[in-house]
Design an enzyme around this catalytic site. Structure first.
Site, PDB file in Angstrom:
ATOM      1  N   GLY A  51       0.820  -1.207   0.000  1.00  0.00           N
ATOM      2  CA  GLY A  51       0.000   0.000   0.000  1.00  0.00           C
ATOM      3  C   GLY A  51       0.848   1.248   0.000  1.00  0.00           C
ATOM      4  O   GLY A  51       2.022   1.212   0.382  1.00  0.00           O
ATOM      5  N   CYS A  78       5.025  -6.387   1.760  1.00  0.00           N
ATOM      6  CA  CYS A  78       5.426  -4.987   1.919  1.00  0.00           C
ATOM      7  C   CYS A  78       4.598  -4.286   2.996  1.00  0.00           C
ATOM      8  O   CYS A  78       4.742  -4.612   4.159  1.00  0.00           O
ATOM      9  CB  CYS A  78       5.401  -4.272   0.572  1.00  0.00           C
ATOM     10  SG  CYS A  78       6.537  -2.876   0.604  1.00  0.00           S
ATOM     11  N   TYR A  79       3.686  -3.364   2.622  1.00  0.00           N
ATOM     12  CA  TYR A  79       2.851  -2.716   3.644  1.00  0.00           C
ATOM     13  C   TYR A  79       2.162  -3.766   4.502  1.00  0.00           C
ATOM     14  O   TYR A  79       2.081  -3.659   5.722  1.00  0.00           O
ATOM     15  CB  TYR A  79       1.808  -1.837   2.959  1.00  0.00           C
ATOM     16  CG  TYR A  79       0.945  -0.999   3.884  1.00  0.00           C
ATOM     17  CD1 TYR A  79       1.253   0.337   4.121  1.00  0.00           C
ATOM     18  CD2 TYR A  79      -0.180  -1.534   4.506  1.00  0.00           C
ATOM     19  CE1 TYR A  79       0.458   1.115   4.951  1.00  0.00           C
ATOM     20  CE2 TYR A  79      -0.978  -0.770   5.339  1.00  0.00           C
ATOM     21  CZ  TYR A  79      -0.659   0.559   5.551  1.00  0.00           C
ATOM     22  OH  TYR A  79      -1.439   1.321   6.376  1.00  0.00           O
ATOM     23  N   HIS A 165       7.936  -7.966  -3.629  1.00  0.00           N
ATOM     24  CA  HIS A 165       6.637  -8.314  -4.219  1.00  0.00           C
ATOM     25  C   HIS A 165       6.702  -9.628  -4.994  1.00  0.00           C
ATOM     26  O   HIS A 165       7.117  -9.638  -6.149  1.00  0.00           O
ATOM     27  CB  HIS A 165       6.156  -7.179  -5.131  1.00  0.00           C
ATOM     28  CG  HIS A 165       5.808  -5.949  -4.365  1.00  0.00           C
ATOM     29  ND1 HIS A 165       4.534  -5.698  -3.898  1.00  0.00           N
ATOM     30  CD2 HIS A 165       6.573  -4.925  -3.928  1.00  0.00           C
ATOM     31  CE1 HIS A 165       4.526  -4.568  -3.222  1.00  0.00           C
ATOM     32  NE2 HIS A 165       5.750  -4.073  -3.229  1.00  0.00           N
ATOM     33  N   GLU A 167       4.362 -11.162  -6.277  1.00  0.00           N
ATOM     34  CA  GLU A 167       3.315 -11.217  -7.306  1.00  0.00           C
ATOM     35  C   GLU A 167       3.752 -10.630  -8.641  1.00  0.00           C
ATOM     36  O   GLU A 167       3.087 -10.855  -9.651  1.00  0.00           O
ATOM     37  CB  GLU A 167       2.044 -10.493  -6.812  1.00  0.00           C
ATOM     38  CG  GLU A 167       2.123  -8.962  -6.702  1.00  0.00           C
ATOM     39  CD  GLU A 167       2.744  -8.463  -5.409  1.00  0.00           C
ATOM     40  OE1 GLU A 167       3.518  -9.217  -4.785  1.00  0.00           O
ATOM     41  OE2 GLU A 167       2.490  -7.311  -5.016  1.00  0.00           O
ATOM     42  N   SER A 217      -8.887   2.321 -30.893  1.00  0.00           N
ATOM     43  CA  SER A 217      -7.680   3.116 -31.148  1.00  0.00           C
ATOM     44  C   SER A 217      -6.725   2.392 -32.086  1.00  0.00           C
ATOM     45  O   SER A 217      -5.707   2.948 -32.474  1.00  0.00           O
ATOM     46  CB  SER A 217      -6.961   3.364 -29.825  1.00  0.00           C
ATOM     47  OG  SER A 217      -6.502   2.120 -29.317  1.00  0.00           O
ATOM     48  N   GLY A 218      -7.056   1.128 -32.417  1.00  0.00           N
ATOM     49  CA  GLY A 218      -6.109   0.349 -33.221  1.00  0.00           C
ATOM     50  C   GLY A 218      -5.171  -0.437 -32.336  1.00  0.00           C
ATOM     51  O   GLY A 218      -4.429  -1.281 -32.803  1.00  0.00           O
ATOM     52  N   GLY A 219      -5.185  -0.184 -31.047  1.00  0.00           N
ATOM     53  CA  GLY A 219      -4.357  -0.931 -30.098  1.00  0.00           C
ATOM     54  C   GLY A 219      -5.028  -2.254 -29.751  1.00  0.00           C
ATOM     55  O   GLY A 219      -6.190  -2.484 -30.102  1.00  0.00           O
ATOM     56  N   VAL A 220      -4.271  -3.106 -29.048  1.00  0.00           N
ATOM     57  CA  VAL A 220      -4.775  -4.455 -28.809  1.00  0.00           C
ATOM     58  C   VAL A 220      -5.982  -4.469 -27.866  1.00  0.00           C
ATOM     59  O   VAL A 220      -6.938  -5.223 -28.085  1.00  0.00           O
ATOM     60  CB  VAL A 220      -3.641  -5.411 -28.346  1.00  0.00           C
ATOM     61  CG1 VAL A 220      -2.949  -4.902 -27.108  1.00  0.00           C
ATOM     62  CG2 VAL A 220      -4.167  -6.814 -28.096  1.00  0.00           C
ATOM     63  N   ASP A 221      -5.993  -3.610 -26.841  1.00  0.00           N
ATOM     64  CA  ASP A 221      -7.108  -3.660 -25.879  1.00  0.00           C
ATOM     65  C   ASP A 221      -8.438  -3.343 -26.550  1.00  0.00           C
ATOM     66  O   ASP A 221      -9.412  -4.091 -26.426  1.00  0.00           O
ATOM     67  CB  ASP A 221      -6.892  -2.665 -24.730  1.00  0.00           C
ATOM     68  CG  ASP A 221      -5.578  -2.877 -24.028  1.00  0.00           C
ATOM     69  OD1 ASP A 221      -5.046  -3.997 -24.126  1.00  0.00           O
ATOM     70  OD2 ASP A 221      -5.071  -1.931 -23.400  1.00  0.00           O
ATOM     71  N   SER A 222      -8.466  -2.206 -27.251  1.00  0.00           N
ATOM     72  CA  SER A 222      -9.754  -1.846 -27.847  1.00  0.00           C
ATOM     73  C   SER A 222     -10.100  -2.801 -28.986  1.00  0.00           C
ATOM     74  O   SER A 222     -11.272  -3.075 -29.230  1.00  0.00           O
ATOM     75  CB  SER A 222      -9.786  -0.380 -28.291  1.00  0.00           C
ATOM     76  OG  SER A 222      -8.866  -0.152 -29.305  1.00  0.00           O
ATOM     77  N   LYS A 364      -2.620  -7.080 -19.468  1.00  0.00           N
ATOM     78  CA  LYS A 364      -2.240  -7.060 -20.881  1.00  0.00           C
ATOM     79  C   LYS A 364      -2.005  -8.450 -21.467  1.00  0.00           C
ATOM     80  O   LYS A 364      -2.490  -8.770 -22.547  1.00  0.00           O
ATOM     81  CB  LYS A 364      -0.974  -6.206 -21.012  1.00  0.00           C
ATOM     82  CG  LYS A 364      -0.605  -5.836 -22.400  1.00  0.00           C
ATOM     83  CD  LYS A 364      -1.704  -5.067 -23.067  1.00  0.00           C
ATOM     84  CE  LYS A 364      -1.294  -3.741 -23.557  1.00  0.00           C
ATOM     85  NZ  LYS A 364      -2.392  -2.869 -23.910  1.00  0.00           N
TER      86      LYS A 364
END
Ligand code: GLN
Length: 508
Positions: A51, A78-79, A165, A167, A217-222, A364
């Site tokens: 945190g 950590c925290y 970390h 993770e 947007s042409g990116g992978v996510d959208s 991602k």
């Protein structure tokens, strides 16, 4: 299951993702509700996340001490580790800082939590506080050069603490530590998979007979998000590409190609000059992001009204938001706002569109895998992530047409050279930054005073952590020479050797 208590760390949610990858069910909860959730869910173990606050600060989030008396295995990260001495009679101070990679040395291999760990390995840190006194019954099982209490255990209480970390992707053997903890909890393996059919069904059910518009947007996510929607509701979907001049050249073509197969024609909104007008004089990175975000909203609103006039019942807006956008924009109660992603934070009240974000919980690499499953061509799946505000956040200071042109020209050179060298597929993100600092050069035997470009090339899988790419010197040389020779006004090229954390991917 394991309960993951969220103290607001940037990678807190990633803990539950990793657990699921290791076949362990997990639920992400707030510390305020921890005891209540324990009695409701009957977990077999608890993980306390990192945190942004310091455990000794006045309003720092905390947890009911009773949690430590339940006899459940607890792993503090950590925290989440620091809070244990804070509550159980140890001491935490603002101390030696470690941001990024550090070398962990295991000093006791006999504990169940250190099973199968090598003597030394690289771990990723992100702390400014230090534990200077452990509570009774705790012993150290691992240390780093700077911090002796890095990895500690109370066998008696079944409590484990790591300051690094486990993770994150870049911590070697992080998964082994989580696996060891799952074993300590005695949890059997479950299978988890992302099921595109279920996502598509869900979209179909939510949208019904209404119409949905979506940002692409042409990116992978959208591209993945929009393909899911196209599969779910076909022509009830109008994808919108905002051609604001801040995107890479190939973006528009990609968008058209993606939808051809569905018989959907995306709406292209040309607005470069208006975008640049709105960006005039804006130098603050947060304000820049806001101006671009608001402009997007204005455009969507306009397109929405056009569709309504054509009798379309527009009710939904699709966004390709993924979890790294959410968490950087202060995704949870105790998290810090690192930067505002324009697709997070809601829409203006009067817009009355309901958001559909099928990828909001995904990272991602999961989005890429999902893209492959739903048959998106490989060239889209492996594309570099590109920020929503585009080149604007790669230009420090004001975005003028002239500086934007230089940024684009330099970006092309970087991509070309990485491609020629055959290393583009290994690179997660590459880009030049117009730094707004100036330096002296000698060009053609005359004095030249021009802008410094910084090259950032990083390797990562999930955006949450990143290392800078160890590019061969010859390629760095080639890129540097081409930029100073070909891009007008540039005096020097420097290479960004910062890891994330502490540095973010983008400069702004
Ligand atoms: N804010 C705390 C520190 O700086 C904890 C950080 C963390 O959990 N990553 O030490």
């Amino acid at each position: 299951m394991i309960l993951v208590v969220d103290f607001g760390g940037q990678t807190a949610h990633l803990i539950s993702r990793r657990l699921k990858q290791l076949g362990c069910p997990a639920k992400f909860i707030l510390p305020e509700n921890a005891l209540q959730e324990v009695s409701k869910e009957k977990p077999l173990g608890i993980i306390l996340s990192g945190g942004p606050m310091s455990v000794y600060e006045k309003d720092a989030p905390t947890i009911d001490k009773k949690i430590f008396d339940l006899g459940l295995p607890i792993l503090g990260i950590c925290y989440g580790f620091q809070i244990i001495p804070q509550l159980l009679g140890g001491e935490v101070i603002s101390g030696r800082k470690e941001y990024g990679p550090a070398t962990l040395k295991i000093t006791n291999h006999k504990s169940q939590i250190t099973k199968s760990l090598p003597d030394t390995s690289t771990v990723w840190m992100n702390h400014g506080d230090e534990i200077v006194k452990l509570p009774e019954d705790f012993e150290v099982v691992g240390e780093t050069e700077n911090v002796p209490f890095t990895f500690s255990v109370s066998k008696k209480r079944n409590i484990y603490g790591v300051l690094f970390h486990p993770e994150v992707e870049h911590t070697e053997n992080g998964s082994q530590i989580l696996k060891n903890f799952i074993e300590i909890c005695g949890i059997e393996k479950h299978e988890f998979s992302i099921d595109p059919k279920a996502i598509i069904e869900n979209i179909k059910k939510t949208v019904g007979n209404a119409h949905i518009i979506g940002a692409v947007s042409g990116g992978v996510d959208s591209a993945v998000a929009a393909t899911l929607v196209a599969k779910a509701v076909g022509k009830q979907f109008t994808p919108i590409f905002v051609d604001n001049g801040l995107m890479r050249e190939d973006a528009q073509k990609s968008v058209k190609t993606i939808f051809e197969g569905f018989g959907i024609v995306p709406t292209i909104v040309k607005c470069e000059s208006e975008m640049l007008k709105r960006l005039k004089g804006i130098i603050d990175p947060e304000q820049k992001r806001k101006v671009i975000g608001n402009f997007y909203i204005d455009i969507f609103e306009e397109e929405m009204f056009k569709l309504i006039k054509k009798d379309k019942d527009v009710q939904f807006l699709l966004q390709g938001t993924i979890y790294s956008d959410v968490i950087e924009s202060q995704g949870t109660r105790h998290a810090s706002r690192i930067k505002s992603h324009h697709n997070v934070g809601g829409l203006p009240e009067n817009m009355k569109l309901k958001l559909i974000e099928p990828l909001r919980e995904l990272y991602k690499d999961e989005v890429r895998a999902l893209g492959r499953t739903i048959g998106l061509p490989e060239e889209f799946v492996v594309k570099q992530p590109f920020p929503g505000p585009g080149f604007a956040v790669r230009i420090r200071g004001e975005v003028t047409p002239d500086r934007l042109a230089k940024e684009k020209q330099a970006d092309k050179i970087v991509l070309e050279e990485l491609k020629n060298a055959g290393i583009l597929p290994k690179i997660f993100i590459s880009f030049p930054v117009m730094t707004e600092s100036f330096s002296t050069a000698v060009k053609g035997d005359g004095k030249f005073f021009g802008e410094v470009i910084c090259l950032r090339v990083v390797e990562s899988k999930d955006i949450m952590t990143a290392t800078w790419a160890k590019l061969p010197y010859e390629i760095l040389q080639k890129i540097s020479s081409r930029i100073v020779n070909e891009v007008p006004g540039i005096s020097r090229v420097v290479y960004d050797i910062s890891t994330k954390p502490p540095a973010t991917m983008e400069w702004e």
